[in-house]
Design a protein around this motif. Structure first.
Motif, PDB file in Angstrom:
ATOM      1  N   ASP A  89       0.862  -1.193   0.000  1.00 40.77           N
ATOM      2  CA  ASP A  89       0.000   0.000   0.000  1.00 40.77           C
ATOM      3  C   ASP A  89       0.894   1.238   0.000  1.00 40.77           C
ATOM      4  OD1 ASP A  89      -2.088  -1.729   0.219  1.00 40.77           O
ATOM      5  OD2 ASP A  89      -2.494  -1.341   2.337  1.00 40.77           O
ATOM      6  N   THR A  90       0.603   2.170  -0.904  1.00 39.69           N
ATOM      7  CA  THR A  90       1.477   3.328  -1.070  1.00 39.69           C
ATOM      8  C   THR A  90       0.653   4.603  -1.227  1.00 39.69           C
ATOM      9  OG1 THR A  90       3.240   4.266  -2.438  1.00 39.69           O
ATOM     10  CG2 THR A  90       1.593   2.993  -3.573  1.00 39.69           C
ATOM     11  N   SER A  91       1.262   5.718  -0.877  1.00 38.27           N
ATOM     12  CA  SER A  91       0.575   6.997  -1.000  1.00 38.27           C
ATOM     13  C   SER A  91       0.601   7.471  -2.448  1.00 38.27           C
ATOM     14  CB  SER A  91       1.241   8.049  -0.112  1.00 38.27           C
ATOM     15  OG  SER A  91       0.622   9.319  -0.291  1.00 38.27           O
ATOM     16  N   ARG A 118       8.697   1.127   6.611  1.00 36.47           N
ATOM     17  CA  ARG A 118       7.308   1.465   6.903  1.00 36.47           C
ATOM     18  C   ARG A 118       7.223   2.125   8.276  1.00 36.47           C
ATOM     19  NH1 ARG A 118       2.214  -2.803   6.861  1.00 36.47           N
ATOM     20  NH2 ARG A 118       0.553  -1.227   6.740  1.00 36.47           N
ATOM     21  N   ARG A 135       5.387   4.065   1.815  1.00 39.64           N
ATOM     22  CA  ARG A 135       4.541   3.018   2.362  1.00 39.64           C
ATOM     23  C   ARG A 135       3.546   3.621   3.354  1.00 39.64           C
ATOM     24  NH1 ARG A 135       8.086  -2.138   4.057  1.00 39.64           N
ATOM     25  NH2 ARG A 135       6.000  -3.062   3.922  1.00 39.64           N
ATOM     26  N   ILE A 136       2.344   3.102   3.303  1.00 43.44           N
ATOM     27  CA  ILE A 136       1.276   3.604   4.167  1.00 43.44           C
ATOM     28  C   ILE A 136       1.431   2.979   5.560  1.00 43.44           C
ATOM     29  CG2 ILE A 136      -1.215   3.567   4.562  1.00 43.44           C
ATOM     30  CD1 ILE A 136      -0.452   5.445   2.351  1.00 43.44           C
ATOM     31  N   GLY A 165      -9.839   5.619   2.459  1.00 40.97           N
ATOM     32  CA  GLY A 165      -9.041   5.061   1.371  1.00 40.97           C
ATOM     33  C   GLY A 165      -8.621   6.044   0.306  1.00 40.97           C
ATOM     34  N   ILE A 168      -4.871   6.545  -1.636  1.00 35.90           N
ATOM     35  CA  ILE A 168      -4.038   5.393  -1.277  1.00 35.90           C
ATOM     36  C   ILE A 168      -4.089   4.404  -2.435  1.00 35.90           C
ATOM     37  CG2 ILE A 168      -3.771   3.405   0.249  1.00 35.90           C
ATOM     38  CD1 ILE A 168      -4.989   5.064   2.501  1.00 35.90           C
ATOM     39  N   ARG A 169      -2.918   4.028  -2.935  1.00 34.02           N
ATOM     40  CA  ARG A 169      -2.851   2.978  -3.955  1.00 34.02           C
ATOM     41  C   ARG A 169      -2.688   1.644  -3.225  1.00 34.02           C
ATOM     42  NH1 ARG A 169       1.605   3.136  -7.898  1.00 34.02           N
ATOM     43  NH2 ARG A 169       0.240   1.697  -9.011  1.00 34.02           N
ATOM     44  N   PRO A 170      -3.736   0.834  -3.210  1.00 34.41           N
ATOM     45  CA  PRO A 170      -3.637  -0.418  -2.467  1.00 34.41           C
ATOM     46  C   PRO A 170      -2.750  -1.438  -3.186  1.00 34.41           C
ATOM     47  CG  PRO A 170      -5.736  -0.295  -3.601  1.00 34.41           C
ATOM     48  CD  PRO A 170      -5.073   1.042  -3.794  1.00 34.41           C
ATOM     49  N   ARG A 171      -2.162  -2.320  -2.429  1.00 31.95           N
ATOM     50  CA  ARG A 171      -1.347  -3.391  -2.998  1.00 31.95           C
ATOM     51  C   ARG A 171      -2.167  -4.149  -4.042  1.00 31.95           C
ATOM     52  NH1 ARG A 171       2.157  -7.958   0.266  1.00 31.95           N
ATOM     53  NH2 ARG A 171       2.632  -9.264  -1.562  1.00 31.95           N
ATOM     54  N   GLN A 173      -3.246  -3.029  -6.920  1.00 37.85           N
ATOM     55  CA  GLN A 173      -4.239  -2.227  -7.652  1.00 37.85           C
ATOM     56  C   GLN A 173      -4.079  -2.396  -9.165  1.00 37.85           C
ATOM     57  OE1 GLN A 173      -3.759   2.121  -7.849  1.00 37.85           O
ATOM     58  NE2 GLN A 173      -5.884   2.328  -7.148  1.00 37.85           N
TER      59      GLN A 173
END
Length: 444
Positions: A89-91, A118, A135-136, A165, A168-171, A173
């Motif tokens: 998960d990344t910003s 992280r 990393r979120i 959410g 946030i780019r979820p793992r 995606q």
């Protein structure tokens, strides 16, 4: 005001129309072999289809190369995801990672940066500064963009509603491990290289570029200086190599051969001994006293796939297959015989060489499209004509200087228009053949 380089409706066009009528022939004569060495000319469309079939019938080679070396080649194997992308998960923005409803207490002296470990999990009501790609932290509710937030002492306030959410780019995606990213047969463009790198690839399995050897035939050709004393400059050697490279070929040699018996012997040796996938010859494809291509092909045991095309300019062009695919036989190679006149040679490149090379490289045929023509275009009574054109927002504008020996028109052109027998009226839609430098060509 009309472009002086265009010629619809000019005296020159009327002269051309009359000249085309003078060289017209009864198409029934093409349906039988003439006693004087004539042959049946294929239609322009059938000739292109024959070139595509010929290339598609050859079993393609493959190799594994570093990413940079794969540019412009075709994937021989699918590009599959090696893992989730993104892998965590990344910003998606610079701003603040927050947990729970606001306002939030800013965690002092700490930031989440791209490439860093992280951060510690966020407590409810807490915020930490975060950079794009970082990393979120665990338990993050959302990311608030810097421009959508306001700090007041140790507190952070959102100036717009915050959705769970957001940013946030979820793992996973973009893809999950094992997903098909691109199928085999895809052209490796700069964007494909970027995707492959992002997915973790260092090498790709591709079809190598077809190898091409160019043989320029003729005793009358100068390699430097202005034409004189019946001699002319060789315009094809400087043009064909770069042109074929833009069509996706690897040019391994450019050689000049004479029209004398020694030149014919050298041509036979070159044709039968070349390591190229495709041999391109210029000139010598007609039936004159020093036109050696047909006799050489006969001695080489070649199979003529296309022997003349009903197109102007360039009707004496040909396509032959040499060698066989059986055990103990020479590898299959092809020969494209281009006429010696420069624009006629260009016609042969786009009619036979381009579809052959695309098929050998594993590339799909170029999409066909049409554009309305501006002004009437004279036509041959029985043959297709290929005419240099400029492409505007709305029309294809025919250019003058489109005789078989002329390059002035095509040098200024974006494309060639495919003019049917008997010509085209102003506004009629014509198929367009993009020139490789105008359409982007192959990545080199």
């Amino acid at each position: 005001m009309a472009n002086p380089g265009t010629g619809a409706g000019t005296d020159a066009d009327r002269d051309l129309d009359q000249a085309l009528a003078l060289v017209s022939r009864d198409p029934r004569a093409d349906a039988a072999t003439a006693t004087g060495g004539g042959h049946r000319a294929a239609s322009w469309l059938r000739a292109r289809e024959a070139a595509t079939r010929a290339g598609s019938a050859v079993r393609g080679r493959t190799h594994r190369v570093p990413l940079a070396a794969a540019l412009g080649e075709v994937l021989a194997a699918s590009l599959d995801a090696l893992g989730d992308l993104p892998s965590f998960d990344t910003s998606a923005m610079d701003g603040w990672a927050v947990a729970g409803p606001g306002p939030w207490t800013v965690r002092p002296g700490e930031s989440a940066l791209a490439g860093s470990e992280r951060p510690a999990p966020l407590a409810d009501g807490e915020a930490v500064r975060i950079a794009t790609g970082a990393r979120i932290p665990a338990d993050t509710t959302a990311v608030i963009r810097s421009e959508h937030s306001r700090e007041a002492g140790t507190l952070l306030y959102a100036e717009r509603p915050v959705a769970t959410g957001q940013d946030i780019r979820p793992r996973g995606q973009e893809c999950r491990s094992g997903d098909l990213l691109l199928p085999a047969g895809s052209l490796v463009t700069p964007a494909v290289l970027g995707l492959a790198a992002a997915a973790g690839y260092d090498e790709l399995t591709t079809r190598p570029r077809p190898r091409v050897e160019i043989l320029v035939l003729g005793d009358e050709l100068l390699t430097e200086g202005p034409p004189h004393d019946g001699l002319i400059r060789d315009a094809l050697s400087p043009m064909l190599g770069p042109w074929l490279t833009r069509l996706g070929a690897e040019v391994i040699a450019v050689r000049r051969l004479g029209d004398d018996p020694a030149g014919a012997a050298a041509l036979l040796k070159a044709v039968t001994g070349s390591t190229a996938d495709v041999v391109i010859t210029t000139g010598g494809t007609a039936s004159g006293p020093v036109d050696h291509v047909h006799p050489v092909l006969a001695k080489a045991g070649a199979e003529l796939l296309v022997d003349g095309v009903a197109v102007r300019p360039g009707h004496p062009m040909l396509l032959a297959r040499i060698g066989g695919a059986g055990p103990g036989q020479d590898p299959v190679r092809h020969l494209v015989g281009l006429p010696g006149n420069p624009l006629a040679a260009v016609s042969g490149l786009l009619t036979l060489a381009e579809p052959l090379l695309r098929a050998l490289a594993g590339r799909r045929p170029r999409p066909r499209y049409v554009v309305p023509v501006e002004g009437d275009v004279p036509g041959h009574p029985h043959d297709t004509r290929l005419v240099p054109v400029l492409l505007t927002e709305d029309h294809a504008v025919p250019l003058r200087y489109n005789g078989p020996a002329m390059l002035r028109g095509v040098a200024a052109a974006d494309a060639l228009a495919v003019v049917p027998p008997n010509g085209a009226r102003s506004g009629q839609e014509l198929e367009i053949l993009d020139l490789p430098w105008a359409s982007g060509g192959c990545f080199t």
